[in-house]
Design a protein around this motif. Structure first.
Motif, mmCIF file in Angstrom:
data_model
loop_
_atom_site.group_PDB
_atom_site.id
_atom_site.type_symbol
_atom_site.label_atom_id
_atom_site.label_comp_id
_atom_site.label_asym_id
_atom_site.label_seq_id
_atom_site.Cartn_x
_atom_site.Cartn_y
_atom_site.Cartn_z
ATOM 1 N N LEU A 5 0.827 -1.210 0.000
ATOM 2 C CA LEU A 5 0.000 0.000 0.000
ATOM 3 C C LEU A 5 0.856 1.252 0.000
ATOM 4 O O LEU A 5 0.439 2.300 -0.458
ATOM 5 C CB LEU A 5 -0.918 -0.025 1.232
ATOM 6 N N ASP A 6 2.073 1.122 0.502
ATOM 7 C CA ASP A 6 3.077 2.192 0.489
ATOM 8 C C ASP A 6 4.352 1.540 -0.031
ATOM 9 O O ASP A 6 4.831 0.563 0.549
ATOM 10 C CB ASP A 6 3.280 2.747 1.907
ATOM 11 N N CYS A 7 4.910 2.075 -1.125
ATOM 12 C CA CYS A 7 6.056 1.416 -1.758
ATOM 13 C C CYS A 7 7.299 1.385 -0.879
ATOM 14 O O CYS A 7 8.211 0.575 -1.116
ATOM 15 C CB CYS A 7 6.379 2.092 -3.080
ATOM 16 N N LYS A 8 7.353 2.219 0.146
ATOM 17 C CA LYS A 8 8.549 2.292 1.005
ATOM 18 C C LYS A 8 8.576 1.251 2.121
ATOM 19 O O LYS A 8 9.620 0.977 2.682
ATOM 20 C CB LYS A 8 8.653 3.705 1.629
ATOM 21 N N VAL A 9 7.399 0.688 2.446
ATOM 22 C CA VAL A 9 7.336 -0.259 3.572
ATOM 23 C C VAL A 9 6.469 -1.468 3.212
ATOM 24 O O VAL A 9 5.538 -1.376 2.412
ATOM 25 C CB VAL A 9 6.761 0.412 4.839
ATOM 26 N N VAL A 10 6.776 -2.604 3.843
ATOM 27 C CA VAL A 10 5.952 -3.786 3.625
ATOM 28 C C VAL A 10 4.622 -3.611 4.368
ATOM 29 O O VAL A 10 4.529 -2.818 5.306
ATOM 30 C CB VAL A 10 6.666 -5.071 4.117
#
Length: 320
Positions: free
Chosen positions: A314-319
């Motif tokens: 849902l957020d490319c920076k975090v799983v």
């Protein structure tokens, strides 16, 4: 030899020599029903960013390449480091990657239209295609359906082909990922876009070997111009040179300059050290059309290298 021992040897071989294969489920119409505005949305985001910063296309193309060459195309390069656990983007070869915000912006726009449907890996693949097209290069249908990976380790960036590689090292790196010598030469043409810091080609212009200070395969005046920008004890953080003479335009100038001894990296020059790759360089230097056709085929092949994807971030920076 018993069947058990054979099975163990096969497992060991797979562990030490990972086999990369295309993602079987990829399809160019993967999101036609679930997110029909996807491609238009990503293209608009990349176009807006490129208008404000001409270095964006080169950055996105390089980012996609660096993603696919580590654990396949699973957007692991986008994950942020967490505490002492350094992610790929903070590995030495990746610290100069930039324009991550473009993928983040595209993801936000896509999430607003189709929540939880499109992977960051697919958005990055589309953005890389748009980077080429918006720079005057070809376009193509991007196969989609990748999943996002959950593992990103800085140490894995050692697997990336280095600018100092010779032809045998390059061939090994590409073949391990199911890519051919033609793919190697075609994808190297991505160097038609972008900029390099001095550290990536310093080995060719200072203390090249015991006999020559400068790589004798380099055009002397070209080498002299690089030495003026990158002196031996260079301290300028952002000093460097463009990768070809038309750095914001996707064309075949890279190959023409390579034949003139005006390439930056040892890995570029290496393409002229084997008959097959040298012939391909000459072919692409003579025909923009031949280069573009080969580049598109190789990009589709590279961007289809199977990743370890398990989710739609849902957020490319975090799983998730």
């Amino acid at each position: 030899m018993s069947a058990n021992i054979v099975a163990i040897l096969v497992l060991l071989a797979l562990f030490y020599f990972p086999i990369y294969s295309p993602v079987s489920a990829l399809s160019s119409n993967y999101y036609d029903k679930t997110c029909p505005q996807l491609e238009k949305t990503v293209t608009s985001t990349v176009q807006k960013a490129t208008t404000n910063d001409k270095t964006v296309p080169a950055a996105l193309l390089r980012m996609h390449f660096h993603d696919c060459f580590i654990k396949g195309c699973d957007a692991s390069v986008l994950l942020a480091s967490k505490g002492k656990k350094k992610a790929e983007k903070d590995g030495p070869p990746n610290v100069s990657l930039h324009a991550f915000y473009v993928i983040d912006n595209a993801k936000k726009a896509v999430e607003a239209l189709c929540p939880g449907v499109v992977s960051c890996a697919d958005i990055l693949a589309l953005a890389a295609r748009d980077a080429v097209t918006l720079s005057g290069g070809p376009t193509w249908d991007v196969p989609k359906g990748r999943k996002d990976g959950r593992i990103s380790q800085a140490i894995d960036t050692r697997q990336l082909p280095a600018p100092t590689f010779n032809i045998s090292q390059l061939q090994q790196s590409f073949s391990q990922r199911g890519l051919s010598m033609e793919d190697l030469v075609a994808l190297s043409g991505g160097h038609t876009l972008g900029f390099s810091h001095c550290s990536s080609f310093q080995n060719r212009i200072h203390k090249f070997n015991a006999t020559h200070d400068i790589d004798p395969s380099m055009n002397p005046s070209f080498a002299a111009s690089l030495r003026s920008v990158c002196p031996a004890n260079n301290k300028a953080k952002n000093a460097g040179a463009t990768l070809d003479s038309s750095t914001a335009t996707f064309d075949n100038a890279y190959y023409k300059l390579l034949l003139q001894g005006k390439s930056l990296f040892s890995s570029d020059q290496a393409l002229l050290t084997a008959p097959k790759t040298k012939n391909l360089v000459s072919k692409f230097a003579a025909s923009q059309k031949a280069f573009e056709k080969a580049f598109v085929q190789s990009m589709i092949k590279m961007s289809s290298i199977s990743g370890n994807g398990q989710e739609i971030r849902l957020d490319c920076k975090v799983v998730n």
